[in-house]
Design a protein around this motif. Structure first.
Motif, short mmCIF file in Angstrom:
data_model
loop_
_atom_site.label_atom_id
_atom_site.label_comp_id
_atom_site.label_asym_id
_atom_site.label_seq_id
_atom_site.Cartn_x
_atom_site.Cartn_y
_atom_site.Cartn_z
N ILE A 171 48.48 -81.32 -15.45
CA ILE A 171 49.12 -82.40 -14.67
C ILE A 171 48.16 -82.89 -13.58
O ILE A 171 47.90 -84.07 -13.47
CB ILE A 171 50.44 -81.92 -14.03
CG1 ILE A 171 51.44 -81.51 -15.12
CG2 ILE A 171 51.03 -83.00 -13.14
CD1 ILE A 171 52.67 -80.80 -14.61
N VAL A 172 47.65 -81.94 -12.80
CA VAL A 172 46.78 -82.28 -11.68
C VAL A 172 45.31 -82.20 -12.09
O VAL A 172 44.91 -81.28 -12.80
CB VAL A 172 47.03 -81.33 -10.48
CG1 VAL A 172 46.07 -81.60 -9.35
CG2 VAL A 172 48.47 -81.45 -10.01
N LYS A 173 44.54 -83.16 -11.63
CA LYS A 173 43.09 -83.16 -11.83
C LYS A 173 42.45 -83.12 -10.45
O LYS A 173 43.07 -83.50 -9.46
CB LYS A 173 42.65 -84.40 -12.59
CG LYS A 173 43.20 -84.45 -14.00
CD LYS A 173 42.70 -85.66 -14.73
CE LYS A 173 43.38 -85.84 -16.04
NZ LYS A 173 42.91 -85.13 -17.13
N GLU A 174 41.20 -82.65 -10.39
CA GLU A 174 40.53 -82.59 -9.11
C GLU A 174 39.03 -82.73 -9.27
O GLU A 174 38.49 -82.48 -10.34
CB GLU A 174 40.85 -81.29 -8.37
CG GLU A 174 40.23 -80.07 -8.95
CD GLU A 174 40.55 -78.81 -8.15
OE1 GLU A 174 41.42 -78.84 -7.27
OE2 GLU A 174 39.90 -77.79 -8.42
N ILE A 210 54.17 -85.15 -4.35
CA ILE A 210 53.74 -85.59 -5.68
C ILE A 210 52.31 -86.08 -5.59
O ILE A 210 51.99 -86.97 -4.79
CB ILE A 210 54.64 -86.72 -6.21
CG1 ILE A 210 56.08 -86.23 -6.32
CG2 ILE A 210 54.14 -87.21 -7.55
CD1 ILE A 210 57.07 -87.33 -6.66
N PHE A 211 51.44 -85.46 -6.38
CA PHE A 211 50.06 -85.95 -6.50
C PHE A 211 49.54 -85.51 -7.86
O PHE A 211 49.97 -84.51 -8.42
CB PHE A 211 49.17 -85.43 -5.36
CG PHE A 211 49.05 -83.94 -5.30
CD1 PHE A 211 48.03 -83.28 -5.95
CD2 PHE A 211 49.97 -83.19 -4.59
CE1 PHE A 211 47.91 -81.91 -5.91
CE2 PHE A 211 49.87 -81.81 -4.52
CZ PHE A 211 48.84 -81.17 -5.19
N THR A 212 48.61 -86.29 -8.38
CA THR A 212 48.05 -85.96 -9.69
C THR A 212 46.53 -85.85 -9.64
O THR A 212 45.92 -85.47 -10.63
CB THR A 212 48.43 -87.04 -10.73
OG1 THR A 212 48.01 -88.31 -10.25
CG2 THR A 212 49.92 -87.04 -10.99
N TYR A 213 45.93 -86.17 -8.49
CA TYR A 213 44.48 -86.14 -8.41
C TYR A 213 44.03 -85.77 -7.00
O TYR A 213 44.38 -86.44 -6.04
CB TYR A 213 43.92 -87.51 -8.81
CG TYR A 213 42.42 -87.61 -8.98
CD1 TYR A 213 41.60 -86.49 -9.05
CD2 TYR A 213 41.82 -88.85 -9.08
CE1 TYR A 213 40.23 -86.60 -9.21
CE2 TYR A 213 40.44 -88.98 -9.24
CZ TYR A 213 39.65 -87.84 -9.31
OH TYR A 213 38.29 -87.95 -9.47
N CYS A 263 50.32 -95.67 -7.72
CA CYS A 263 49.12 -95.02 -8.25
C CYS A 263 48.29 -94.44 -7.11
O CYS A 263 47.79 -93.33 -7.20
CB CYS A 263 48.27 -95.99 -9.06
SG CYS A 263 49.00 -96.37 -10.66
N GLN A 323 49.41 -91.14 -5.52
CA GLN A 323 49.22 -89.93 -6.31
C GLN A 323 47.86 -89.31 -6.08
O GLN A 323 47.60 -88.21 -6.54
CB GLN A 323 49.42 -90.24 -7.79
CG GLN A 323 50.84 -90.65 -8.11
CD GLN A 323 51.01 -90.98 -9.58
OE1 GLN A 323 50.06 -91.02 -10.34
NE2 GLN A 323 52.24 -91.22 -9.98
N ASP A 333 40.53 -81.14 -15.17
CA ASP A 333 41.93 -80.79 -15.42
C ASP A 333 42.21 -79.40 -14.85
O ASP A 333 41.56 -78.42 -15.20
CB ASP A 333 42.20 -80.81 -16.92
CG ASP A 333 43.68 -80.64 -17.26
OD1 ASP A 333 44.49 -80.48 -16.33
OD2 ASP A 333 44.02 -80.67 -18.45
N ASN A 391 37.49 -85.40 -11.88
CA ASN A 391 38.63 -85.44 -12.80
C ASN A 391 38.76 -84.19 -13.65
O ASN A 391 39.10 -84.27 -14.83
CB ASN A 391 38.52 -86.67 -13.70
CG ASN A 391 39.58 -87.69 -13.41
OD1 ASN A 391 40.55 -87.42 -12.73
ND2 ASN A 391 39.38 -88.88 -13.93
#
Length: 195
Positions: free
Chosen positions: A83-86, A41-44, A16, A19, A79, A77
């Motif tokens: 997939i990715v949030k920032e 790979i990153f989601t945030y 976690c 990511q 969107d 957060n």
């Protein structure tokens, strides 16, 4: 069994955390000759160092006979693509003339929907000295009134925000009237004071 649960919990925590990428990491790995590659790979993309906090608030200043008032909010957060949030800044801008009876030139301060302000964060610049935002003003046929706004606060003067607008130079159809001016003056340093 106890050790298996600890290993699974540790593995989940590690995956976690891997990511999450900082704003600074993304800014530096996206430059032309990055000092390191971007994570696969990153989601945030998170403001882990609270870098955006210094920009948050209402800023005001005068340039060329106009009052520029900007309100910047930090949104977490957000969107980006499903997939990715920032974490990013969302802006609102009001420009009025000076004088006893000021005229409103531009105003999106009362827009309740953050996605309709046309003033949103893009990220830190690669040198980590400023933050860039996309801004789009009213459309005039044949003219370009959008581009990047760069925000800079020098550590020695944290109550002064320098904004600099660099318009996009896309090709447009039609002829732009020679009286047209971008909403934010192009390639000019405008200094705002924190209110």
């Amino acid at each position: 069994m106890k050790y298996l649960i600890i290993i699974i919990a540790f593995s989940f925590t590690f995956s976690c955390k891997s990511q999450v990428v900082s704003l600074e990491t993304m800014a530096q790995c996206m430059q032309d000759n990055p000092p390191f590659p971007c994570p696969n790979i990153f989601t945030y993309v998170k403001d882990v160092n609270n870098t955006l906090n210094k920009y948050v608030g209402t800023w005001k200043g005068i340039y060329d006979g106009k009052i520029y008032e900007m309100n910047l909010l930090k949104k977490e957060n957000v969107d980006v693509d499903g997939i990715v949030k920032e974490d990013r800044l969302i802006g609102r801008l009001r420009i009025t003339t000076t004088g006893n009876l000021p005229l409103i030139i531009f105003d999106n301060f009362n827009e309740p929907d953050d996605t309709k302000t046309n003033f949103e964060g893009l990220g830190l610049t690669s040198n980590l000295q400023s933050y860039s935002m996309f801004f789009s003003g009213p459309v005039t046929s044949g003219c370009i009134n959008y581009g990047k706004v760069f925000l800079m606060i020098k550590p020695a003067n944290p109550n002064t925000l320098n904004i600099f607008f660099d318009g996009n130079y896309d090709t447009v159809m039609g002829e732009c009237p020679n009286t047209f001016k971008t909403t934010i003056p192009e390639k000019q340093n405008i200094y705002l004071t924190k209110q």
